[in-house]
Motif scaffolding. Structure first.
Motif, PDB file in Angstrom:
ATOM      1  N   LEU A 126      -3.576  26.975 -16.047  1.00  9.16           N
ATOM      2  CA  LEU A 126      -2.631  28.011 -16.474  1.00  9.16           C
ATOM      3  C   LEU A 126      -1.747  28.470 -15.317  1.00  9.16           C
ATOM      4  N   ILE A 127      -2.346  28.692 -14.165  1.00 10.31           N
ATOM      5  CA  ILE A 127      -1.563  29.123 -12.999  1.00 10.31           C
ATOM      6  C   ILE A 127      -0.572  28.030 -12.600  1.00 10.31           C
ATOM      7  N   GLU A 128      -1.031  26.786 -12.628  1.00  5.92           N
ATOM      8  CA  GLU A 128      -0.148  25.664 -12.309  1.00  5.92           C
ATOM      9  C   GLU A 128       1.053  25.632 -13.249  1.00  5.92           C
ATOM     10  N   SER A 129       0.814  25.836 -14.539  1.00  9.17           N
ATOM     11  CA  SER A 129       1.894  25.814 -15.522  1.00  9.17           C
ATOM     12  C   SER A 129       2.890  26.946 -15.274  1.00  9.17           C
ATOM     13  N   ILE A 130       2.386  28.131 -14.952  1.00 11.16           N
ATOM     14  CA  ILE A 130       3.263  29.268 -14.645  1.00 11.16           C
ATOM     15  C   ILE A 130       4.114  28.974 -13.417  1.00 11.16           C
ATOM     16  N   LEU A 131       3.496  28.473 -12.358  1.00 18.80           N
ATOM     17  CA  LEU A 131       4.225  28.209 -11.117  1.00 18.80           C
ATOM     18  C   LEU A 131       5.305  27.149 -11.320  1.00 18.80           C
ATOM     19  N   LYS A 132       5.006  26.130 -12.113  1.00 12.89           N
ATOM     20  CA  LYS A 132       6.017  25.101 -12.378  1.00 12.89           C
ATOM     21  C   LYS A 132       7.211  25.694 -13.120  1.00 12.89           C
ATOM     22  N   GLU A 133       6.929  26.572 -14.092  1.00 12.37           N
ATOM     23  CA  GLU A 133       8.016  27.201 -14.831  1.00 12.37           C
ATOM     24  C   GLU A 133       8.853  28.104 -13.928  1.00 12.37           C
ATOM     25  N   ALA A 134       8.227  28.606 -12.864  1.00 11.33           N
ATOM     26  CA  ALA A 134       8.946  29.474 -11.920  1.00 11.33           C
ATOM     27  C   ALA A 134       9.722  28.672 -10.878  1.00 11.33           C
ATOM     28  N   GLY A 135       9.652  27.337 -10.965  1.00  8.12           N
ATOM     29  CA  GLY A 135      10.399  26.500 -10.039  1.00  8.12           C
ATOM     30  C   GLY A 135       9.636  26.106  -8.791  1.00  8.12           C
ATOM     31  N   SER A 136       8.355  26.439  -8.729  1.00  8.81           N
ATOM     32  CA  SER A 136       7.543  26.078  -7.569  1.00  8.81           C
ATOM     33  C   SER A 136       7.014  24.655  -7.703  1.00  8.81           C
ATOM     34  N   ARG A 137       6.355  24.171  -6.651  1.00 12.56           N
ATOM     35  CA  ARG A 137       5.780  22.830  -6.626  1.00 12.56           C
ATOM     36  C   ARG A 137       4.285  22.949  -6.288  1.00 12.56           C
ATOM     37  N   PRO A 138       3.467  23.333  -7.264  1.00 12.02           N
ATOM     38  CA  PRO A 138       2.051  23.571  -6.973  1.00 12.02           C
ATOM     39  C   PRO A 138       1.233  22.289  -6.868  1.00 12.02           C
ATOM     40  N   GLY A 139       0.164  22.372  -6.090  1.00 10.60           N
ATOM     41  CA  GLY A 139      -0.854  21.331  -6.047  1.00 10.60           C
ATOM     42  C   GLY A 139      -2.172  21.936  -6.485  1.00 10.60           C
ATOM     43  N   VAL A 140      -3.039  21.114  -7.052  1.00 16.26           N
ATOM     44  CA  VAL A 140      -4.320  21.600  -7.568  1.00 16.26           C
ATOM     45  C   VAL A 140      -5.456  20.760  -7.006  1.00 16.26           C
ATOM     46  N   ILE A 329       6.172  33.409 -16.637  1.00 16.83           N
ATOM     47  CA  ILE A 329       4.768  33.609 -16.997  1.00 16.83           C
ATOM     48  C   ILE A 329       4.569  33.304 -18.479  1.00 16.83           C
ATOM     49  N   ARG A 330       5.423  33.874 -19.308  1.00 14.50           N
ATOM     50  CA  ARG A 330       5.284  33.692 -20.756  1.00 14.50           C
ATOM     51  C   ARG A 330       5.427  32.223 -21.143  1.00 14.50           C
ATOM     52  N   LYS A 331       6.413  31.542 -20.593  1.00 20.55           N
ATOM     53  CA  LYS A 331       6.630  30.138 -20.943  1.00 20.55           C
ATOM     54  C   LYS A 331       5.516  29.255 -20.398  1.00 20.55           C
ATOM     55  N   GLY A 332       5.066  29.548 -19.186  1.00 24.59           N
ATOM     56  CA  GLY A 332       3.988  28.760 -18.603  1.00 24.59           C
ATOM     57  C   GLY A 332       2.728  28.805 -19.446  1.00 24.59           C
ATOM     58  N   LEU A 333       2.382  29.979 -19.950  1.00 26.14           N
ATOM     59  CA  LEU A 333       1.194  30.120 -20.801  1.00 26.14           C
ATOM     60  C   LEU A 333       1.399  29.438 -22.150  1.00 26.14           C
ATOM     61  N   ARG A 334       2.589  29.542 -22.667  1.00 27.62           N
ATOM     62  CA  ARG A 334       2.879  28.960 -23.987  1.00 27.62           C
ATOM     63  C   ARG A 334       2.895  27.433 -23.940  1.00 27.62           C
ATOM     64  N   GLU A 335       3.345  26.864 -22.844  1.00 25.49           N
ATOM     65  CA  GLU A 335       3.542  25.415 -22.763  1.00 25.49           C
ATOM     66  C   GLU A 335       2.239  24.645 -22.523  1.00 25.49           C
ATOM     67  N   LEU A 336       1.211  25.290 -21.987  1.00 25.90           N
ATOM     68  CA  LEU A 336      -0.048  24.577 -21.733  1.00 25.90           C
ATOM     69  C   LEU A 336      -0.846  24.503 -23.033  1.00 25.90           C
ATOM     70  N   ASP A 337      -0.855  23.343 -23.669  1.00 25.89           N
ATOM     71  CA  ASP A 337      -1.496  23.237 -24.980  1.00 25.89           C
ATOM     72  C   ASP A 337      -2.892  22.635 -24.936  1.00 25.89           C
ATOM     73  N   ARG A 338      -3.299  22.063 -23.790  1.00 23.72           N
ATOM     74  CA  ARG A 338      -4.654  21.518 -23.700  1.00 23.72           C
ATOM     75  C   ARG A 338      -5.078  21.428 -22.241  1.00 23.72           C
ATOM     76  N   VAL A 339      -6.384  21.536 -22.054  1.00 27.99           N
ATOM     77  CA  VAL A 339      -7.001  21.293 -20.753  1.00 27.99           C
ATOM     78  C   VAL A 339      -8.069  20.230 -21.005  1.00 27.99           C
ATOM     79  N   PRO A 340      -8.055  19.116 -20.275  1.00 26.46           N
ATOM     80  CA  PRO A 340      -8.987  18.026 -20.564  1.00 26.46           C
ATOM     81  C   PRO A 340     -10.448  18.493 -20.603  1.00 26.46           C
TER      82      PRO A 340
END
Length: 520
Positions: A126-140, A329-340
């Motif tokens: 979820l945090i990764e998805s939010i950061l990507k929507e904010a224009g960041s380049r996260p690693g996990v 934040i809102r889009k990042g949470l909405r766009e993550l539809d599954r976690v393996p």
């Protein structure tokens, strides 16, 4: 890809060690670091870690044969002629040496450390998805894999050994990563793998029983988790730095009292900095109106269950402390539809819903079952087992949880490792007997589909493939099958061997067979 400095003079490499005695040449060049003798090359420093099962000193001769010029040890070895660095704690010293060798990558990255028994992986996604929507380049760096900038590697452990962690973070920095989201296990905290890692955020999800094969007690387990907020966050050079805590967890308030940095709380029952005013749940996901320091706003997510509401609040909390724009934040949470492997739906055409989940503790299993029971009206069948060479005390408890939470518990093998699978199943069965669950044979259940009533029922099928096939074969339209314990894992450990086995593949195969039987 650059991997830190090509070489360092030993006296410069050890400059961050508070206590170290050098026996030999402190002016020698160090070309690399290793803690596995097989990784040693000419001019390397070899760290002889006193391990949980084996002592690294045993491998010193092989390391020297491969070209080691320096040893990192906790006591002087008389017969060794190469340079030795003697330190009180080899693991701590290795972490500091690795950070120096790779030029302290965590100082150039925003580092978010997530710890807790359950929820780490979903929260990291979820945090990764939010950061990507904010224009960041996260690693996990986490349980499922290590990933950044389109590159993905399998995760051998949730949190890598300190040397590997610093190397991965340096590679992330070189690739242009801006934030690192790090799942931090209790083992890693206890073994000082994240020493010399400078955190911006330490996040606590929850604490329930797990890993008591390693930790001596729940108190010891909590003390390990607490280290992220006291010792490691306290040593961080980041300013500001934040401690984010689930206030609804019984340990939350205690953890927040002792945590370093700025303190931030979230919860559903306790109203901290982030909390939901209104919540709605359906098979399509979660919706809530959440209160935050920047005011209230609505969020929606395809994820289901109260446990995922906590994960959403945790991710929102990170967005709040970093002042990420609310639309991201809102889009990042909405766009993550599954976690393996986290309540992952396997689609079939037979009116049966099959979910794969990593739940391998009593709390996680109870939450997964409760979520599915609340949302779906059909019968609930659960396939589960317990891992071998791990905490034996949770086996009967998981049996009880499975019986209470399902219409039929199908007990099978997980990763038996060196234990007898039938012995593990027998210990699970003790819990089923406590709640007076009725035992059946698989054949009887297939012949008499109405045997299941409101009382707890179970069947034992030791072969996991057969257990999955049986559950899906038995399931009727609108029923739900939960296959728990392995989640994203694509292997099963039997004895010393790791064989390919993927619950998702097996569920798809069983659904296909069900369709074929129907068409006969």
């Amino acid at each position: 890809m650059k991997e830190g400095k090509d070489r360092l003079i030993l006296k410069d490499l050890i400059s961050d060690l508070a206590v170290a005695k050098v026996v030999g040449d402190a002016g020698i060049e160090v070309r690399g670091l290793a803690y596995h003798s097989r990784d040693v090359q000419a001019g390397f420093l070899f760290a002889a870690i006193p391990g949980w099962r084996e002592d690294g000193r045993k491998y010193i001769p092989e390391a020297i044969d491969r070209g080691a010029q320096v040893l990192l040890v906790n006591s002087f070895i008389e017969e060794i002629k190469i340079t030795q660095i003697i330190v009180p704690e080899v693991r701590e010293a290795l972490a500091r040496l690795a950070a120096t060798f790779y030029d302290h990558p965590s100082l150039s990255l925003k580092v978010i450390g997530i710890t807790g028994t359950n929820g780490k992986t979903t929260t990291s996604y979820l945090i990764e998805s939010i950061l990507k929507e904010a224009g960041s380049r996260p690693g996990v760096i986490g349980t499922i894999n290590y990933r950044y900038q389109g590159q993905v590697w399998p995760a051998p452990t949730t949190t890598p050994e300190s040397l590997d962690l610093q190397r991965v973070m340096q590679n992330m920095r070189a690739a242009g990563v801006t934030e690192v989201i790090l799942e931090v296990s209790s083992h890693a905290l206890d073994m000082q793998r994240v020493r010399a890692c400078h955190f911006d955020v330490a996040l606590f999800t929850n604490l329930t029983r797990d890993h008591l094969d390693y930790h001596r007690s729940m108190e010891d387990y909590f003390r390990a988790k607490q280290l992220l907020f006291t010792q490691y966050l306290g040593e961080s050079k980041k300013d500001p730095r934040f401690a984010i805590v689930n206030l609804d967890d019984p340990r939350g308030a205690e953890l927040l009292r002792v945590a370093a940095g700025r303190k931030f709380g979230y919860g559903i029952k306790k109203k901290g900095d982030v909390w939901p005013e209104e919540v709605a749940e359906s098979p399509d996901g979660l919706w809530c109106r959440v209160q935050t320091p920047r005011g209230a706003y609505e969020i929606a997510s395809p994820l289901i269950g109260q446990h995922n509401l906590y994960n959403l609040l945790a991710a929102i909390s990170v967005g709040e402390v970093f002042q990420i724009p609310i639309p991201a934040i809102r889009k990042g949470l909405r766009e993550l539809d599954r976690v393996p492997g986290r309540l992952e739906l396997i689609k079939g055409e037979e009116g049966v819903r099959v979910f794969i989940d990593y739940a391998h503790t009593e709390d996680a299993l109870a939450r997964a079952l409760a979520t599915l029971r609340q949302i779906y009206p059909g019968r609930l069948l659960v396939v589960f087992g317990c891992g071998g060479d791990r905490d034996k005390g949770k086996r009967a408890k998981m049996g009880q949880v499975a019986a209470w939470g399902s219409d039929l518990a199908i007990v099978t093998s997980d990763n038996p490792r060196t234990e007898d699978p039938l012995a593990i199943i027998s210990e699970i069965e003790e819990g089923l007997r406590v709640v007076k669950a009725q035992k059946h044979s698989a054949a009887d259940l297939l012949k008499q589909v109405n045997l299941l009533d409101q009382n707890p029922h179970y069947v034992i099928i030791p072969d996991r493939r057969e257990a999955i096939d049986f559950a899906i074969r038995l399931a009727q339209p609108n029923d739900v099958v939960l296959i728990a314990g392995k989640g994203h894992e694509n292997y099963q450990i039997i004895g010393p061997e790791r064989i390919h086995f993927d619950d998702r593949e097996e569920a798809e195969r069983a659904l296909g067979l069900k369709k074929e039987r129907k068409n006969l």
